[in-house]
Design a protein around this motif. Structure first.
Motif, short mmCIF file in Angstrom:
data_model
loop_
_atom_site.label_atom_id
_atom_site.label_comp_id
_atom_site.label_asym_id
_atom_site.label_seq_id
_atom_site.Cartn_x
_atom_site.Cartn_y
_atom_site.Cartn_z
N ILE A 179 38.42 48.74 40.97
CA ILE A 179 38.59 48.15 39.65
C ILE A 179 39.74 48.87 38.96
CG2 ILE A 179 36.89 49.68 38.53
CD1 ILE A 179 36.12 47.26 36.75
N ILE A 180 40.58 48.12 38.26
CA ILE A 180 41.76 48.66 37.60
C ILE A 180 41.52 48.66 36.10
CG2 ILE A 180 44.23 48.32 37.18
CD1 ILE A 180 44.06 46.53 39.85
N ILE A 181 41.64 49.83 35.46
CA ILE A 181 41.55 49.91 34.00
C ILE A 181 42.97 49.96 33.47
CG2 ILE A 181 40.63 51.15 32.02
CD1 ILE A 181 38.56 52.42 33.81
N ALA A 182 43.30 49.02 32.60
CA ALA A 182 44.67 48.88 32.12
C ALA A 182 44.70 48.70 30.60
CB ALA A 182 45.34 47.67 32.79
N PRO A 183 45.81 49.03 29.95
CA PRO A 183 45.92 48.84 28.50
C PRO A 183 46.35 47.41 28.18
CG PRO A 183 47.93 49.84 29.32
CD PRO A 183 47.01 49.69 30.51
N PRO A 184 46.16 46.95 26.97
CA PRO A 184 46.57 45.59 26.59
C PRO A 184 48.06 45.32 26.81
CG PRO A 184 45.03 46.44 24.98
CD PRO A 184 45.36 47.59 25.89
N SER A 185 48.90 46.35 26.74
CA SER A 185 50.34 46.15 26.92
C SER A 185 50.70 45.68 28.32
CB SER A 185 51.09 47.44 26.60
OG SER A 185 50.66 48.49 27.46
N SER A 186 49.77 45.83 29.27
CA SER A 186 50.06 45.43 30.65
C SER A 186 49.76 43.96 30.92
CB SER A 186 49.25 46.30 31.62
OG SER A 186 47.86 46.02 31.49
N VAL A 187 49.07 43.30 30.00
CA VAL A 187 48.64 41.92 30.23
C VAL A 187 49.84 40.99 30.38
CG1 VAL A 187 47.39 39.95 29.26
CG2 VAL A 187 46.46 42.26 29.03
N GLY A 188 49.86 40.23 31.46
CA GLY A 188 50.91 39.25 31.68
C GLY A 188 52.21 39.83 32.22
N THR A 189 52.22 41.12 32.52
CA THR A 189 53.44 41.77 33.00
C THR A 189 53.54 41.68 34.52
OG1 THR A 189 52.40 43.93 33.25
CG2 THR A 189 53.35 43.40 31.08
N PRO A 190 54.76 41.88 35.08
CA PRO A 190 54.89 41.94 36.55
C PRO A 190 53.99 43.02 37.16
CG PRO A 190 57.04 41.70 35.53
CD PRO A 190 56.07 41.93 34.41
N TRP A 191 53.77 44.11 36.42
CA TRP A 191 52.90 45.18 36.91
C TRP A 191 51.52 44.63 37.25
CZ3 TRP A 191 48.25 47.31 35.47
CH2 TRP A 191 47.93 48.56 36.00
N MET A 192 50.95 43.83 36.36
CA MET A 192 49.61 43.29 36.60
C MET A 192 49.64 42.19 37.66
SD MET A 192 46.77 41.66 33.97
CE MET A 192 46.41 43.22 33.16
N ARG A 193 50.68 41.37 37.63
CA ARG A 193 50.72 40.23 38.56
C ARG A 193 50.79 40.67 40.02
NH1 ARG A 193 53.99 37.95 34.36
NH2 ARG A 193 55.92 38.51 35.45
N LYS A 194 51.24 41.89 40.27
CA LYS A 194 51.33 42.38 41.64
C LYS A 194 49.96 42.51 42.31
CE LYS A 194 55.68 44.93 41.14
NZ LYS A 194 56.45 44.26 42.20
N PHE A 195 48.88 42.52 41.50
CA PHE A 195 47.55 42.67 42.07
C PHE A 195 46.90 41.35 42.44
CE2 PHE A 195 48.13 46.34 39.19
CZ PHE A 195 48.12 47.33 40.14
N GLY A 196 47.58 40.24 42.18
CA GLY A 196 46.97 38.94 42.39
C GLY A 196 46.59 38.68 43.85
N PRO A 197 45.60 37.80 44.04
CA PRO A 197 44.79 37.16 43.00
C PRO A 197 43.79 38.13 42.37
CG PRO A 197 43.95 36.57 45.15
CD PRO A 197 45.19 37.38 45.41
N TYR A 198 43.67 38.04 41.05
CA TYR A 198 42.77 38.95 40.36
C TYR A 198 41.99 38.21 39.27
CZ TYR A 198 46.50 39.01 36.82
OH TYR A 198 47.45 38.64 35.90
N SER A 199 40.90 38.82 38.84
CA SER A 199 40.14 38.36 37.69
C SER A 199 40.36 39.38 36.58
CB SER A 199 38.66 38.23 38.01
OG SER A 199 37.94 37.73 36.90
N PHE A 200 40.70 38.91 35.41
CA PHE A 200 41.10 39.78 34.31
C PHE A 200 40.08 39.69 33.18
CE2 PHE A 200 43.95 38.83 30.43
CZ PHE A 200 43.63 40.04 29.80
N GLY A 201 39.49 40.84 32.81
CA GLY A 201 38.52 40.89 31.73
C GLY A 201 39.03 41.72 30.55
N TYR A 202 38.76 41.25 29.34
CA TYR A 202 39.23 41.93 28.13
C TYR A 202 38.03 42.43 27.33
CZ TYR A 202 42.80 42.84 24.57
OH TYR A 202 43.68 43.46 23.71
N CYS A 203 38.08 43.71 26.92
CA CYS A 203 36.99 44.31 26.16
C CYS A 203 37.42 44.49 24.70
CB CYS A 203 36.61 45.67 26.73
SG CYS A 203 36.01 45.61 28.42
#
Length: 367
Positions: A232-256
């Motif tokens: 599981i990857i814990i990430a900050p809101p600034s990473s949402v929609g960035t190439p950094w996050m897209r590299k993990f696809g396919p993924y499920s993204f949850g927001y707290c």
């Protein structure tokens, strides 16, 4: 002549003239008492800082080599005859309510707080006072939090299902507070925990302060993508929609966030799952906290101030709104803050921020 109040609201912050200090000032001052290390409460540029011991390393990481004194909960220091004592706020690790006492007059500045014990930071402790300065980020009846155990049952079930379905899991929360709360409540039998550089830098600062956190793995350019995707990857809101996050696809993204309680918030965040999880008190928590102080007057600094002020006055409190520059660390869904991350945690003016050696590695590629 009416007696001058011990604390007053100024264009620099909450000021104690007798003690010659400010609480959470947003402009440079000589003497600042800080409730917690989030960026809208702990600004760069003051000559002297006083904060709780567990805020020390995070403040040094974020603000650089500042002149910082730290004390423990229940410990009292005196400034020009004014007694200053810190009490737990339950917001994030190291967060404190500031009790100010002089000649029998007692004020408490809550900073940000939550009343549920999250098992990570020292639980909120009501403090009796005459005057209580309170946030009300979620000061509307619609905000009623579920018990934390129920939320994390949902989080862990979602993660387990993603693993079974071959999807990576990315969970988003701000780096000081939410990230540690998530980390400490994950079911580590499911897999390993991987962290974005911004999250891990904060974890490392807390560990230097003696805070014991569950094991994490910093994501770097050398991280193996397929191994990261199994955890599981814990990430900050600034990473949402960035190439950094897209590299993990396919993924499920949850927001707290507490804002996930509002219909449409999950869609605006482009999240697959929204978990209603806040480090601020909900409607009932705010009312119970204020009532427990026995205060004669309550001052509401940020959030749903108009609604909450009106309600408190209707039920017998003497409440009023005050203007401050404290922000919303949850990132209100109606208008994303500058830089795409919540103001309290992620957006900091370049004139105020002192970057630590090595930076935050926000853009680190995954091979």
């Amino acid at each position: 002549m009416a007696k001058k109040p011990l604390l007053e609201f100024t264009d620099r912050g909450i000021y104690c003239a007798q003690g010659k200090f400010y609480i959470d000032p947003w402009k440079p001052v000589d003497d600042a008492v800080i409730t917690h290390a989030h960026a809208d409460h702990a600004y760069f540029g003051h000559k002297r800082y006083l904060a709780h011991h567990l805020s020390k390393q995070v403040m040094l990481y974020r603000l650089g080599n500042i002149n910082l004194e730290t004390i423990e909960y229940g410990e009292t220091v005196n400034k020009n005859g004014v007694a200053i004592t810190l009490y737990p706020a339950g917001h994030v690790i190291g967060s404190a309510q500031i009790k100010i006492e002089y000649q029998g007059e007692i004020w408490v500045v809550s900073g940000d707080y939550k009343t549920e014990d999250d098992g990570v930071c020292t639980p909120f402790e009501p403090v009796r006072c005459h005057h209580f300065i309170s946030e009300c980020t979620f000061g509307m009846p619609v905000y009623q939090w579920k018990p934390q155990a129920q939320i994390f049952d949902e989080v862990n079930s979602w993660w387990r299902n993603n693993v079974n379905n071959g999807a990576a899991t990315v969970i988003v929360g701000y780096s000081l507070g939410k990230a540690q709360r998530i980390l400490q409540n994950l079911d580590l039998s499911i897999g390993k925990v991987y962290t974005h550089g911004v999250i891990e830098n904060t974890n490392e600062a807390l560990r230097r302060n003696g805070v014991i956190l569950n094991p994490t793995n910093r994501i770097t350019i050398d991280s193996v993508k397929e191994e990261v995707r199994k955890g599981i990857i814990i990430a900050p809101p600034s990473s949402v929609g960035t190439p950094w996050m897209r590299k993990f696809g396919p993924y499920s993204f949850g927001y707290c966030s507490g804002w996930m309680a509002i219909r449409g918030a999950k869609k605006r965040r482009a999240a697959d799952r929204g978990f209603v999880m806040s480090d601020h008190a909900d409607w009932d928590g705010l009312i119970s906290a204020i009532d427990a102080t026995g205060c004669e007057n309550v001052y509401l600094t940020h959030g749903s101030t108009a609604t909450f002020t009106r309600y408190l006055n209707e039920i017998g409190f003497n409440a009023r709104e005050v203007h401050t520059l404290y922000g919303d660390d949850e990132g209100a869904p109606s208008q994303p803050p500058p830089g795409g991350e919540e103001y309290d945690e992620g957006y900091e003016d370049t004139n105020k921020k002192v970057s630590p050696a090595g930076g935050d590695l926000e853009g680190a590629d995954i091979i």
